[in-house]
Design a protein around this motif. Structure first.
Motif, PDB file in Angstrom:
ATOM      1  N   ARG A 138       0.847  -1.187   0.000  1.00 55.20           N
ATOM      2  CA  ARG A 138       0.000   0.000   0.000  1.00 55.20           C
ATOM      3  C   ARG A 138       0.885   1.240   0.000  1.00 55.20           C
ATOM      4  O   ARG A 138       2.007   1.216   0.500  1.00 55.20           O
ATOM      5  CB  ARG A 138      -0.915   0.021   1.216  1.00 55.20           C
ATOM      6  CG  ARG A 138      -1.904  -1.156   1.294  1.00 55.20           C
ATOM      7  CD  ARG A 138      -2.824  -1.003   2.486  1.00 55.20           C
ATOM      8  NE  ARG A 138      -2.066  -0.826   3.727  1.00 55.20           N
ATOM      9  CZ  ARG A 138      -2.639  -0.570   4.907  1.00 55.20           C
ATOM     10  NH1 ARG A 138      -3.959  -0.477   5.008  1.00 55.20           N
ATOM     11  NH2 ARG A 138      -1.889  -0.418   5.989  1.00 55.20           N
ATOM     12  N   MET A 139       0.352   2.333  -0.511  1.00 54.69           N
ATOM     13  CA  MET A 139       1.146   3.546  -0.629  1.00 54.69           C
ATOM     14  C   MET A 139       1.589   4.088   0.724  1.00 54.69           C
ATOM     15  O   MET A 139       2.624   4.750   0.832  1.00 54.69           O
ATOM     16  CB  MET A 139       0.366   4.620  -1.389  1.00 54.69           C
ATOM     17  CG  MET A 139       0.136   4.282  -2.857  1.00 54.69           C
ATOM     18  SD  MET A 139       1.669   4.191  -3.810  1.00 54.69           S
ATOM     19  CE  MET A 139       1.944   5.910  -4.192  1.00 54.69           C
ATOM     20  N   ASP A 140       0.825   3.813   1.775  1.00 55.31           N
ATOM     21  CA  ASP A 140       1.192   4.331   3.088  1.00 55.31           C
ATOM     22  C   ASP A 140       1.989   3.323   3.917  1.00 55.31           C
ATOM     23  O   ASP A 140       2.293   3.565   5.080  1.00 55.31           O
ATOM     24  CB  ASP A 140      -0.046   4.794   3.853  1.00 55.31           C
ATOM     25  CG  ASP A 140      -1.067   3.677   4.058  1.00 55.31           C
ATOM     26  OD1 ASP A 140      -0.868   2.587   3.505  1.00 55.31           O
ATOM     27  OD2 ASP A 140      -2.068   3.924   4.760  1.00 55.31           O
ATOM     28  N   ASP A 141       2.316   2.166   3.336  1.00 50.39           N
ATOM     29  CA  ASP A 141       3.212   1.237   4.026  1.00 50.39           C
ATOM     30  C   ASP A 141       4.571   1.890   4.228  1.00 50.39           C
ATOM     31  O   ASP A 141       4.973   2.802   3.486  1.00 50.39           O
ATOM     32  CB  ASP A 141       3.392  -0.055   3.215  1.00 50.39           C
ATOM     33  CG  ASP A 141       2.188  -0.978   3.310  1.00 50.39           C
ATOM     34  OD1 ASP A 141       1.303  -0.720   4.152  1.00 50.39           O
ATOM     35  OD2 ASP A 141       2.130  -1.941   2.531  1.00 50.39           O
ATOM     36  N   ARG A 142       5.290   1.428   5.245  1.00 47.64           N
ATOM     37  CA  ARG A 142       6.600   1.983   5.550  1.00 47.64           C
ATOM     38  C   ARG A 142       7.696   1.009   5.128  1.00 47.64           C
ATOM     39  O   ARG A 142       7.622  -0.203   5.376  1.00 47.64           O
ATOM     40  CB  ARG A 142       6.738   2.259   7.050  1.00 47.64           C
ATOM     41  CG  ARG A 142       5.652   3.136   7.640  1.00 47.64           C
ATOM     42  CD  ARG A 142       5.665   4.540   7.066  1.00 47.64           C
ATOM     43  NE  ARG A 142       6.884   5.279   7.417  1.00 47.64           N
ATOM     44  CZ  ARG A 142       7.083   6.558   7.080  1.00 47.64           C
ATOM     45  NH1 ARG A 142       6.171   7.204   6.340  1.00 47.64           N
ATOM     46  NH2 ARG A 142       8.190   7.174   7.428  1.00 47.64           N
ATOM     47  N   ILE A 143       8.715   1.522   4.462  1.00 47.88           N
ATOM     48  CA  ILE A 143       9.879   0.744   4.041  1.00 47.88           C
ATOM     49  C   ILE A 143      11.007   0.998   5.030  1.00 47.88           C
ATOM     50  O   ILE A 143      11.495   2.124   5.162  1.00 47.88           O
ATOM     51  CB  ILE A 143      10.334   1.136   2.621  1.00 47.88           C
ATOM     52  CG1 ILE A 143       9.187   1.019   1.621  1.00 47.88           C
ATOM     53  CG2 ILE A 143      11.527   0.288   2.199  1.00 47.88           C
ATOM     54  CD1 ILE A 143       8.701  -0.371   1.381  1.00 47.88           C
TER      55      ILE A 143
ATOM     56  N   SER B  67      12.433   4.760   8.494  1.00 42.23           N
ATOM     57  CA  SER B  67      11.584   4.252   7.419  1.00 42.23           C
ATOM     58  C   SER B  67      11.039   5.394   6.581  1.00 42.23           C
ATOM     59  O   SER B  67      11.024   6.556   7.015  1.00 42.23           O
ATOM     60  CB  SER B  67      10.420   3.433   7.990  1.00 42.23           C
ATOM     61  OG  SER B  67       9.555   4.258   8.760  1.00 42.23           O
ATOM     62  N   ILE B  68      10.613   5.051   5.380  1.00 44.61           N
ATOM     63  CA  ILE B  68       9.963   6.001   4.483  1.00 44.61           C
ATOM     64  C   ILE B  68       8.717   5.338   3.915  1.00 44.61           C
ATOM     65  O   ILE B  68       8.592   4.116   3.905  1.00 44.61           O
ATOM     66  CB  ILE B  68      10.894   6.430   3.326  1.00 44.61           C
ATOM     67  CG1 ILE B  68      11.383   5.200   2.550  1.00 44.61           C
ATOM     68  CG2 ILE B  68      12.057   7.260   3.834  1.00 44.61           C
ATOM     69  CD1 ILE B  68      12.203   5.542   1.308  1.00 44.61           C
TER      70      ILE B  68
ATOM     71  N   ALA C 194      16.423  -1.438   0.033  1.00 43.20           N
ATOM     72  CA  ALA C 194      15.429  -1.552   1.100  1.00 43.20           C
ATOM     73  C   ALA C 194      14.092  -2.050   0.562  1.00 43.20           C
ATOM     74  O   ALA C 194      13.432  -2.885   1.190  1.00 43.20           O
ATOM     75  CB  ALA C 194      15.258  -0.202   1.792  1.00 43.20           C
ATOM     76  N   VAL C 195      13.694  -1.553  -0.596  1.00 43.61           N
ATOM     77  CA  VAL C 195      12.446  -2.004  -1.220  1.00 43.61           C
ATOM     78  C   VAL C 195      12.516  -3.489  -1.546  1.00 43.61           C
ATOM     79  O   VAL C 195      11.569  -4.243  -1.316  1.00 43.61           O
ATOM     80  CB  VAL C 195      12.162  -1.182  -2.489  1.00 43.61           C
ATOM     81  CG1 VAL C 195      11.101  -1.840  -3.355  1.00 43.61           C
ATOM     82  CG2 VAL C 195      11.723   0.227  -2.118  1.00 43.61           C
TER      83      VAL C 195
END
Length: 397
Positions: A67-72, A93-94, A114-115
């Protein structure tokens, strides 16, 4: 290019890594090839790799695995990647959206790593998934070993495969393609600008990605839309970013002319290639200043006979190595030879055999002598010469 010629180049300049020139222009709608040179030659894709990393991200978003608001999360392995990177600290995280922009615009290697770990557990596993996806997209000559494009001898692709990937991104994720069009993005108070200067300097350009490592040269995949038509161009192995951009514009202009004979050149303030740090005179011609590639044999007359100066670099039993040594001379001495024209002059000997002489012509006498002085220091044989014979200019196209 023969293995013998490649070996000769390597022996002459042991510290110089030659990228292989390749280029391709296609009609994005039909897939029709409008231009190709070495389109299936395997090269290092460098940060063009991140096009596939983003394809995987977009697909995960579509599938609901992301999801777009997930944190990496930034791991130690990811944070230790060499630049270019966003510089996030281990444990920080971002958001996924920030990660997308960091990949498409900043080309951040730490974010790519990281992704990959977020989606597949390890970067190695992610690279295997990338390669599998490449095969599914018809990219039969592509193998990925990491998510960033950092140097790895097993990470290879081709101009044709990268055009397939660019086309797939356009067709499969049209609502996310806009990330490749953004000229910059801001993170933590710093504005990061896109390396793709065609976005602002060539009408209709709306993506897609640049790439560079020493072994690859300067690479670019560009997508340009005008009215209801779109071209995708790919260039591998340019000497620098300015030459790469100029050459891409030239190829795209030729592509538009094939689609619409009335099309005009619309480049806007593309910076002209600049000479090397050792340059004392100006000028570098983008149509020849690439690492060696396979030229076509088409030629065009340069005009009426006149006395002109140039240099001869070598004589060979076939056309190709003569062309390639002339191209290499331009790469080594662009400030003296960059304004010249590559010519391959055949000489029939008494025994009936033909020698092909590699030359760079249409330069000044001073440039010719200075070029030979410099090339001899680089262990390249060179002879200044003047001639009044009509010249036939060799072409890459």
């Amino acid at each position: 290019m023969s293995a013998i010629v490649l070996l000769a180049f390597t022996l002459c300049t042991p510290n110089l890594a030659f990228a292989k020139y390749a280029s391709l222009v296609i009609d994005a709608k039909t897939g029709e090839v409008l231009h190709e040179t070495n389109a299936d030659t395997r090269n290092y894709p460098a940060s063009l790799t991140k096009m596939m990393t983003l394809y995987m991200v977009f697909e995960a978003l579509e599938d609901g695995h992301l999801r777009m608001d997930d944190r990496i999360m930034m791991t130690r392995h990811a944070a230790n990647q060499p630049p270019s990177k966003l510089g996030i600290q281990v444990g920080q995280s971002i958001s996924v959206e920030t990660a997308i922009r960091a990949l498409a615009i900043k080309s951040a290697n730490d974010v790519a790593s990281a992704v990959s770990e977020h989606l597949a557990g390890t970067e190695r596993q992610f690279a295997l998934l990338m390669t599998t996806k490449a095969r599914a997209l018809g990219m039969s000559n592509t193998t990925f070993r990491n998510a960033s494009g950092l140097p790895h001898r097993g990470q290879m692709s081709t101009a044709r495969d990268m055009s397939k990937l660019a086309r797939a991104l356009l067709m499969h994720f049209p609502h996310r393609y806009h990330y490749f069009s953004e000229p910059d993005f801001e993170y933590a108070g710093t504005t990061h600008k896109s390396h793709n200067k065609l976005l602002t300097n060539y009408e209709g350009t709306d993506g897609i990605k640049t790439g560079y490592i020493r072994a690859s040269g300067f690479n670019l995949v560009a997508s340009v839309k005008r009215d209801n038509q779109r071209l995708i161009g790919v260039v591998f192995g340019a000497k620098n970013s300015q030459i790469r951009n100029h050459h891409m514009v030239k190829l795209l202009d030729e592509g538009w002319a094939k689609i619409d004979p009335n099309a005009t050149t619309v480049a806007q303030d593309i910076p002209k290639p600049t000479p090397s740090a050792k340059a004392k005179t100006t000028g570098t011609s983008a149509h020849v200043a690439f690492a060696p590639g396979q030229p076509a044999k088409s030629k065009s007359k340069s005009g009426p006979s006149k006395t002109t100066w140039g240099v001869q670099i070598g004589a060979y039993k076939s056309y190709d190595p003569a062309y390639e040594i002339a191209m290499r001379a331009i790469n080594l001495a662009p400030s003296y030879l960059g304004d010249g024209d590559i010519t391959v002059a055949p000489l029939e000997k008494k025994n009936g055999h033909v020698l092909y002489r590699g030359r760079v012509m249409n330069i000044s006498k001073s440039q010719a002598y200075k070029a030979c002085k410099y090339l001899k220091k680089m262990k390249i044989g060179c002879m200044p010469l003047s001639t009044s014979e009509p010249l036939e200019v060799a072409s890459l196209n």
